[in-house]
Design an enzyme around this catalytic site. Structure first.
Site, PDB file in Angstrom:
ATOM      1  N   HIS A 138       0.839  -1.194   0.000  1.00 67.26           N
ATOM      2  CA  HIS A 138       0.000   0.000   0.000  1.00 67.26           C
ATOM      3  C   HIS A 138       0.875   1.244   0.000  1.00 67.26           C
ATOM      4  O   HIS A 138       1.957   1.244   0.584  1.00 67.26           O
ATOM      5  CB  HIS A 138      -0.909   0.007   1.234  1.00 67.26           C
ATOM      6  CG  HIS A 138      -1.896  -1.101   1.217  1.00 67.26           C
ATOM      7  ND1 HIS A 138      -3.118  -1.005   0.600  1.00 67.26           N
ATOM      8  CD2 HIS A 138      -1.823  -2.360   1.705  1.00 67.26           C
ATOM      9  CE1 HIS A 138      -3.766  -2.153   0.728  1.00 67.26           C
ATOM     10  NE2 HIS A 138      -2.999  -2.996   1.388  1.00 67.26           N
TER      11      HIS A 138
ATOM     12  N   VAL B  39      -8.996   3.754   0.467  1.00 73.30           N
ATOM     13  CA  VAL B  39      -9.095   2.482  -0.244  1.00 73.30           C
ATOM     14  C   VAL B  39      -8.287   1.406   0.472  1.00 73.30           C
ATOM     15  O   VAL B  39      -8.739   0.267   0.642  1.00 73.30           O
ATOM     16  CB  VAL B  39      -8.617   2.637  -1.710  1.00 73.30           C
ATOM     17  CG1 VAL B  39      -8.599   1.280  -2.414  1.00 73.30           C
ATOM     18  CG2 VAL B  39      -9.516   3.606  -2.469  1.00 73.30           C
ATOM     19  N   CYS B  40      -7.099   1.777   0.932  1.00 68.14           N
ATOM     20  CA  CYS B  40      -6.231   0.816   1.609  1.00 68.14           C
ATOM     21  C   CYS B  40      -6.867   0.304   2.900  1.00 68.14           C
ATOM     22  O   CYS B  40      -6.730  -0.870   3.257  1.00 68.14           O
ATOM     23  CB  CYS B  40      -4.878   1.445   1.903  1.00 68.14           C
ATOM     24  SG  CYS B  40      -3.992   1.973   0.420  1.00 68.14           S
ATOM     25  N   THR B  41      -7.572   1.166   3.610  1.00 68.23           N
ATOM     26  CA  THR B  41      -8.237   0.749   4.845  1.00 68.23           C
ATOM     27  C   THR B  41      -9.301  -0.300   4.549  1.00 68.23           C
ATOM     28  O   THR B  41      -9.426  -1.301   5.262  1.00 68.23           O
ATOM     29  CB  THR B  41      -8.853   1.964   5.562  1.00 68.23           C
ATOM     30  OG1 THR B  41      -7.806   2.896   5.875  1.00 68.23           O
ATOM     31  CG2 THR B  41      -9.561   1.550   6.836  1.00 68.23           C
TER      32      THR B  41
ATOM     33  N   PHE C 198      -7.338  -3.638   3.710  1.00 68.52           N
ATOM     34  CA  PHE C 198      -6.834  -4.311   4.903  1.00 68.52           C
ATOM     35  C   PHE C 198      -7.988  -4.910   5.694  1.00 68.52           C
ATOM     36  O   PHE C 198      -7.860  -5.990   6.279  1.00 68.52           O
ATOM     37  CB  PHE C 198      -6.048  -3.323   5.778  1.00 68.52           C
ATOM     38  CG  PHE C 198      -4.586  -3.264   5.462  1.00 68.52           C
ATOM     39  CD1 PHE C 198      -4.103  -2.364   4.526  1.00 68.52           C
ATOM     40  CD2 PHE C 198      -3.686  -4.093   6.095  1.00 68.52           C
ATOM     41  CE1 PHE C 198      -2.752  -2.305   4.237  1.00 68.52           C
ATOM     42  CE2 PHE C 198      -2.329  -4.034   5.820  1.00 68.52           C
ATOM     43  CZ  PHE C 198      -1.855  -3.141   4.882  1.00 68.52           C
TER      44      PHE C 198
END
Length: 217
Positions: free
Chosen positions: A37, A44-46, A49
């Site tokens: 990331h 978006v990354c949250t 994950f």
């Protein structure tokens, strides 16, 4: 030079949210998924994950370890994990690598080796660091995917691809488009019809070069 399928992936030592790891040693005899990331505390990354956290039981069933990587430090990763767990509604039971030095990003060709990234860099500066690598127990790269900033990854597809890799590992078969576990597989061209029938039993010759059979147990 970029990593190619069946290359031995680079080994490295790094700090993570679960302490110092040596990557090859950490993989052990499992499959591994390294997903990267560009920045902590990004939307978006949250969600991604969070998706990985929700699939914890699925990784375990498949003898697969997952590990995240972001270009921030461990202290930020730990804080970010609280947001991830709040979003997912479950613990994030996987380590996140500190790659502030971009050592791993460069080893895995996520950024040009000569990339200049300023202090206080933003997610846009590290946008290329957004990849998935599926690695076999033999430490060879089995599959890689790279996504743009605007497209969240489909972890159902990552699971599907992992299942296909595990199903075909060491077997003279391939999987057709959109294959799911339990569906018919394709007989490898390395076997003639007689050899295929001897190994798999009944085969369905759709075309001379396209033969299907039931997935081996």
């Amino acid at each position: 030079m970029s990593l190619r399928i069946n290359d031995i992936v680079p080994d490295f030592t790094a700090e993570t949210t679960e302490g110092t790891i040596s990557f090859h040693e950490w993989i052990g005899d499992s499959y591994a998924i390294l997903f990267s990331h560009p920045k902590d505390f990004t939307p978006v990354c949250t969600t991604e994950f969070g998706a990985v956290a929700r699939l914890d039981d699925e990784w375990t069933k498949r003898n697969t370890k997952v590990i995240g990587i972001s270009v921030d430090n461990v202290a930020d990763h730990v804080k970010w994990k609280s947001d991830i767990e709040s979003y997912a509604g479950l613990p994030a039971n996987f380590p996140i690598i500190d790659d502030t030095s971009l050592t791993v990003a460069k080893l895995y060709d996520m950024l040009p080796a000569e990339a200049y990234l300023p202090d206080g860099r933003t997610a846009a500066d590290t946008a290329a660091v957004r990849s998935v690598f599926i690695i076999g127990p033999d430490k060879k790269l089995r599959l890689s995917m790279t996504y743009p900033m605007s497209v969240g990854r489909n972890f159902a597809e990552v699971i599907r691809a992992l299942d296909a890799l595990r199903a075909t590992d060491g077997q003279p078969i391939a999987t057709p488009a959109d294959w799911k576990p339990g569906e018919d597989v394709i007989v490898a061209l390395s076997l003639n019809d007689e050899q295929a029938k001897e190994k798999f039993g009944e085969i369905d010759s759709i075309l001379p070069y396209l033969r299907k059979t039931k997935q081996p147990a």
